[in-house]
Design a protein around this motif. Structure first.
Motif, PDB file in Angstrom:
ATOM      1  N   ARG A 228       0.832  -1.202   0.000  1.00  0.00           N
ATOM      2  CA  ARG A 228       0.000   0.000   0.000  1.00  0.00           C
ATOM      3  C   ARG A 228       0.863   1.247   0.000  1.00  0.00           C
ATOM      4  O   ARG A 228       1.809   1.349   0.773  1.00  0.00           O
ATOM      5  N   ARG A 229       0.515   2.171  -0.862  1.00  0.00           N
ATOM      6  CA  ARG A 229       1.254   3.423  -1.017  1.00  0.00           C
ATOM      7  C   ARG A 229       0.515   4.523  -0.266  1.00  0.00           C
ATOM      8  O   ARG A 229      -0.500   5.028  -0.716  1.00  0.00           O
ATOM      9  N   TRP A 230       1.048   4.857   0.904  1.00  0.00           N
ATOM     10  CA  TRP A 230       0.442   5.901   1.733  1.00  0.00           C
ATOM     11  C   TRP A 230       1.150   7.227   1.498  1.00  0.00           C
ATOM     12  O   TRP A 230       2.374   7.278   1.352  1.00  0.00           O
ATOM     13  N   GLY A 231       0.378   8.286   1.503  1.00  0.00           N
ATOM     14  CA  GLY A 231       0.978   9.605   1.366  1.00  0.00           C
ATOM     15  C   GLY A 231       0.136  10.673   2.028  1.00  0.00           C
ATOM     16  O   GLY A 231      -1.072  10.492   2.247  1.00  0.00           O
ATOM     17  N   THR A 232       0.781  11.770   2.371  1.00  0.00           N
ATOM     18  CA  THR A 232       0.068  12.927   2.921  1.00  0.00           C
ATOM     19  C   THR A 232       0.225  14.109   1.975  1.00  0.00           C
ATOM     20  O   THR A 232       1.178  14.179   1.190  1.00  0.00           O
ATOM     21  N   VAL A 233      -0.723  15.031   2.067  1.00  0.00           N
ATOM     22  CA  VAL A 233      -0.754  16.199   1.197  1.00  0.00           C
ATOM     23  C   VAL A 233      -0.700  17.450   2.064  1.00  0.00           C
ATOM     24  O   VAL A 233      -1.526  17.613   2.967  1.00  0.00           O
ATOM     25  N   ARG A 234       0.270  18.295   1.791  1.00  0.00           N
ATOM     26  CA  ARG A 234       0.384  19.575   2.481  1.00  0.00           C
ATOM     27  C   ARG A 234       0.257  20.695   1.451  1.00  0.00           C
ATOM     28  O   ARG A 234       0.718  20.550   0.322  1.00  0.00           O
ATOM     29  N   VAL A 235      -0.344  21.797   1.870  1.00  0.00           N
ATOM     30  CA  VAL A 235      -0.641  22.882   0.934  1.00  0.00           C
ATOM     31  C   VAL A 235      -0.261  24.214   1.559  1.00  0.00           C
ATOM     32  O   VAL A 235      -0.464  24.425   2.760  1.00  0.00           O
ATOM     33  N   HIS A 236       0.296  25.097   0.748  1.00  0.00           N
ATOM     34  CA  HIS A 236       0.389  26.491   1.150  1.00  0.00           C
ATOM     35  C   HIS A 236       0.268  27.363  -0.091  1.00  0.00           C
ATOM     36  O   HIS A 236       0.512  26.924  -1.220  1.00  0.00           O
ATOM     37  N   ARG A 238      -0.034  31.956  -1.159  1.00  0.00           N
ATOM     38  CA  ARG A 238       0.492  33.247  -0.722  1.00  0.00           C
ATOM     39  C   ARG A 238      -0.235  33.799   0.502  1.00  0.00           C
ATOM     40  O   ARG A 238       0.219  34.779   1.109  1.00  0.00           O
ATOM     41  N   PHE A 239      -1.335  33.166   0.912  1.00  0.00           N
ATOM     42  CA  PHE A 239      -2.073  33.629   2.090  1.00  0.00           C
ATOM     43  C   PHE A 239      -1.606  32.944   3.369  1.00  0.00           C
ATOM     44  O   PHE A 239      -1.867  33.421   4.464  1.00  0.00           O
ATOM     45  N   GLY A 240      -0.920  31.815   3.232  1.00  0.00           N
ATOM     46  CA  GLY A 240      -0.441  31.130   4.421  1.00  0.00           C
ATOM     47  C   GLY A 240      -0.277  29.638   4.199  1.00  0.00           C
ATOM     48  O   GLY A 240      -0.415  29.114   3.087  1.00  0.00           O
ATOM     49  N   ASP A 241       0.001  28.940   5.295  1.00  0.00           N
ATOM     50  CA  ASP A 241       0.279  27.504   5.288  1.00  0.00           C
ATOM     51  C   ASP A 241      -0.933  26.752   5.840  1.00  0.00           C
ATOM     52  O   ASP A 241      -1.328  26.953   6.984  1.00  0.00           O
ATOM     53  N   TYR A 242      -1.520  25.884   5.029  1.00  0.00           N
ATOM     54  CA  TYR A 242      -2.688  25.119   5.456  1.00  0.00           C
ATOM     55  C   TYR A 242      -2.297  23.857   6.223  1.00  0.00           C
ATOM     56  O   TYR A 242      -3.153  23.202   6.806  1.00  0.00           O
ATOM     57  N   GLY A 243      -1.027  23.486   6.173  1.00  0.00           N
ATOM     58  CA  GLY A 243      -0.566  22.310   6.884  1.00  0.00           C
ATOM     59  C   GLY A 243      -0.955  21.024   6.180  1.00  0.00           C
ATOM     60  O   GLY A 243      -1.174  20.974   4.967  1.00  0.00           O
ATOM     61  N   LEU A 244      -1.047  19.944   6.948  1.00  0.00           N
ATOM     62  CA  LEU A 244      -1.411  18.636   6.412  1.00  0.00           C
ATOM     63  C   LEU A 244      -2.918  18.627   6.190  1.00  0.00           C
ATOM     64  O   LEU A 244      -3.696  18.672   7.137  1.00  0.00           O
ATOM     65  N   VAL A 245      -3.327  18.545   4.929  1.00  0.00           N
ATOM     66  CA  VAL A 245      -4.754  18.675   4.604  1.00  0.00           C
ATOM     67  C   VAL A 245      -5.300  17.480   3.850  1.00  0.00           C
ATOM     68  O   VAL A 245      -6.501  17.430   3.555  1.00  0.00           O
ATOM     69  N   GLY A 246      -4.467  16.507   3.515  1.00  0.00           N
ATOM     70  CA  GLY A 246      -4.966  15.387   2.733  1.00  0.00           C
ATOM     71  C   GLY A 246      -4.202  14.109   2.978  1.00  0.00           C
ATOM     72  O   GLY A 246      -3.044  14.119   3.409  1.00  0.00           O
TER      73      GLY A 246
END
Length: 611
Positions: A228-236, A238-246
């Motif tokens: 199983r291929r597990w992964g996390t998604v982080r996003v930022h 120009r307004f800021g850092d959303y952190g781990l969101v997916g």
């Protein structure tokens, strides 16, 4: 609204101001603050509830008064104008990406409440006179959020929504937003976020495409499954850092997604579709209603992939000169000393600060978060007084290397917070931890003193125990909420660039340990620890539950593991430190083999070889 408990959790409180949040009408003169409302906002914000304002007033004087009260920064998306409230609330909920059923509107005017419900039929409404009945419900809502992480995310969303209104073309806004995504894959990269993964999978609905709920042990086992291929998604952006969101989990043998889950705070940015395209459009059986419809052709071109080593959320690493090892401080019980030889097989310089026998020959644990705070917050005279008065503390009780420079990584075991009850000095309110799963003030002093004498403890006489029972009151163990507050305090004391790796506790029953309720206590505190790590900056979870799972894995209690598990824990820690600094640690198989061999020797010989 009736004050009975609602079917849906309350996530947002919408406040009117005049004769609701405060007493009086601002436009007619001064208003009187209501201390209970101020405190309610502060307390519930620290549990992740979000607060906003919809009030018929002039914006500037209302903001000024709220700033005077020191409460303005705890509100987001404030709508203060003379416009009708019903349409404003409808637009507000849309911008905040919340359902009306999860919001409560407080207003003293029944016409405003009726209008709000007309435009938002599922909205909860209440007169401020109902607040005393609603307060227990609000205070019990949400989850501990001492860092106000949820509030910070809504402030980020507020900035984004304000900018969006300046564009007629949504695509132009997205291109200017500079959206960047970071994908992290593999157990070493994903395991430190275990608590956040479990929370997203089990609590998200709007952007949970698979809706396969999991238990923590199931999640851990799947993360280690090579198929199983597990992964996390982080996003930022120009307004800021959303952190781990997916999160995603791809069954590679079947090219089928078993998990595809996102936080609703990235709704309308295209992250879900971009991730699906990034994975090559695998088979996906969407379960239930979702807020976004995915397709098998598009890959949003306004999003770029950011390398993990340069990610915004990746903690800053202290650069060490070539050839200089990272310095690691281990803080916890002496059993952690078994980590050291295995850690030294990696390119690390390890220092230790463990429990020890004090001048009264009593083994003292000084890693309880309450004692850590006392080292910085109690006056020196009070530290000396209690150290002299309580033989189970001793003169070095408030000495620690935690506040000294010189280490790059902190590894901390908070298991004494799981284990030790607290005793409060009646005269001063000072609290100290001691013992394990017992109340020494409830036991016959003579019998207890005799047991301590058999263990050669000095100073724990019948007379001392009688005096201690008169002067101190047993409080029981620290609460999960205070534990989280203390961890947040610790995070603020340790330099921000130093990562803190925190050890969880095992969750097993140990027959014959004499520690009644230990497993249940560990379960409760592990949950609190995972919640803290999920919201704290530069903090990571080392979860022993992945390999300490049966009574055969421990020795005399659930905090002492067999030596082979310390090797596994050391390897997990080394991998996590390597992931944190962006490159793997150097490793000596010979040093690891030597450490394993030494572990097979009797304790006395191990001690001689370790000198």
């Amino acid at each position: 609204m009736p004050a009975s408990a609602p079917a849906q959790p309350i996530k947002l409180v919408i406040w009117d101001l005049d004769d609701t949040f405060w007493r009086g009408t601002l436009s007619e003169g001064s208003v009187e603050a209501l201390a209970e409302n101020l405190q309610l906002v502060r307390d519930t914000a620290a549990r992740g509830l979000v607060h906003t304002i919809v009030s018929k007033n002039d914006f500037a004087p209302a903001e000024a008064r709220l700033r005077e009260l020191g409460i303005w920064e705890l509100f987001v998306f404030a709508r203060i104008s003379w416009q009708p409230k019903g349409p404003i609330i409808k637009e507000l909920l849309s911008q905040m990406q919340l359902r009306a059923a999860n919001a409560l509107f407080l207003d003293d005017n029944p016409a405003n409440r009726a209008e709000a419900q007309f435009y938002n039929p599922e909205l909860r409404v209440a007169d401020p006179t109902e607040l005393p009945q609603l307060v227990p419900l609000l205070r019990a809502s949400g989850q501990p959020d001492p860092t106000l992480a949820r509030l910070a995310q809504y402030k980020l969303l507020e900035r984004q929504q304000q900018a969006r209104t300046q564009y007629d073309d949504n695509l132009a806004f997205l291109r200017d937003a500079q959206v960047q995504v970071e994908f992290r894959e593999g157990p070493a990269a994903v395991l430190p976020d275990l608590g956040r993964l479990e929370e997203l999978i089990n609590r998200s609905n709007q952007l949970n495409f698979t809706k396969r709920r999991v238990t923590l042990p199931e999640l851990e086992a799947s993360l280690r499954d090579p198929t199983r291929r597990w992964g996390t998604v982080r996003v930022h952006d120009r307004f800021g850092d959303y952190g781990l969101v997916g999160i995603y989990c791809l069954n590679e043998a079947e090219n089928r997604l078993e998990q595809l889950v996102f936080s609703c705070r990235i709704l309308h940015l295209g992250i879900e579709q971009f991730t699906y395209a990034h994975l090559g459009f695998p088979v996906l059986a969407v379960q239930g209603d979702v807020a976004t419809e995915l397709n098998q052709t598009e890959k949003p071109d306004w999003i770029t992939v950011q390398a993990a080593s340069a990610a915004t959320e990746t903690p800053a690493v202290v650069a060490t000169p070539t050839g200089q090892q990272l310095r690691v401080l281990l803080k916890g019980g002496c059993d952690l000393g078994q980590l050291t030889p295995f850690l030294q097989a990696f390119d690390l310089d390890v220092a230790e600060e463990f429990n020890f026998n004090n001048e009264h020959q009593i083994p003292v644990h000084l890693e309880h978060t309450l004692l850590l705070r006392a080292t910085r917050e109690w006056p020196a005279a009070e530290q000396q007084r209690l150290a002299a008065a309580l033989p189970f503390l001793g003169r070095e009780a408030f000495d620690t290397r935690l506040w000294e420079p010189g280490y790059d990584v902190l590894v901390y075991s908070p298991l004494m917070d799981y284990t030790q009850p607290l005793y409060c000095e009646r005269a001063t309110g000072r609290r100290v931890p001691f013992g394990a799963y017992q109340d020494i003030t409830a036991e016959p002093p003579a019998a207890l003193a005799a047991r301590y004498a058999q263990r050669r403890f000095q100073g724990m006489s019948e007379g001392f125990l009688q005096r201690f029972a008169r002067e101190f009151e047993h409080e029981g163990p620290i609460s999960p909420a205070e534990f989280q507050q203390n961890l947040q305090w610790l995070r603020a004391q340790v330099p921000a660039h130093v990562p803190i790796f925190l050890l969880s506790g095992a969750e097993i029953d140990v027959p014959g340990s004499g520690e009644t309720g230990a497993r249940q206590r560990h379960e409760l505190m592990n949950q609190a620890l995972a919640e803290f790590v999920a919201s704290a900056e530069n903090c990571f979870l080392l979860d022993v539950r992945a390999f300490v799972q049966t009574p055969a894995d421990v020795t005399n209690n659930l905090r002492h593991y067999h030596r082979r598990h310390y090797r596994a824990l050391a390897q997990q820690l080394a991998q996590a430190i390597g992931a944190w600094q962006g490159q793997g640690l150097g490793h000596s198989p010979w040093a690891d083999l030597k450490a394993r061999a030494v572990g097979l020797l009797p304790a006395k010989l191990r001690g001689l070889l370790g000198r």
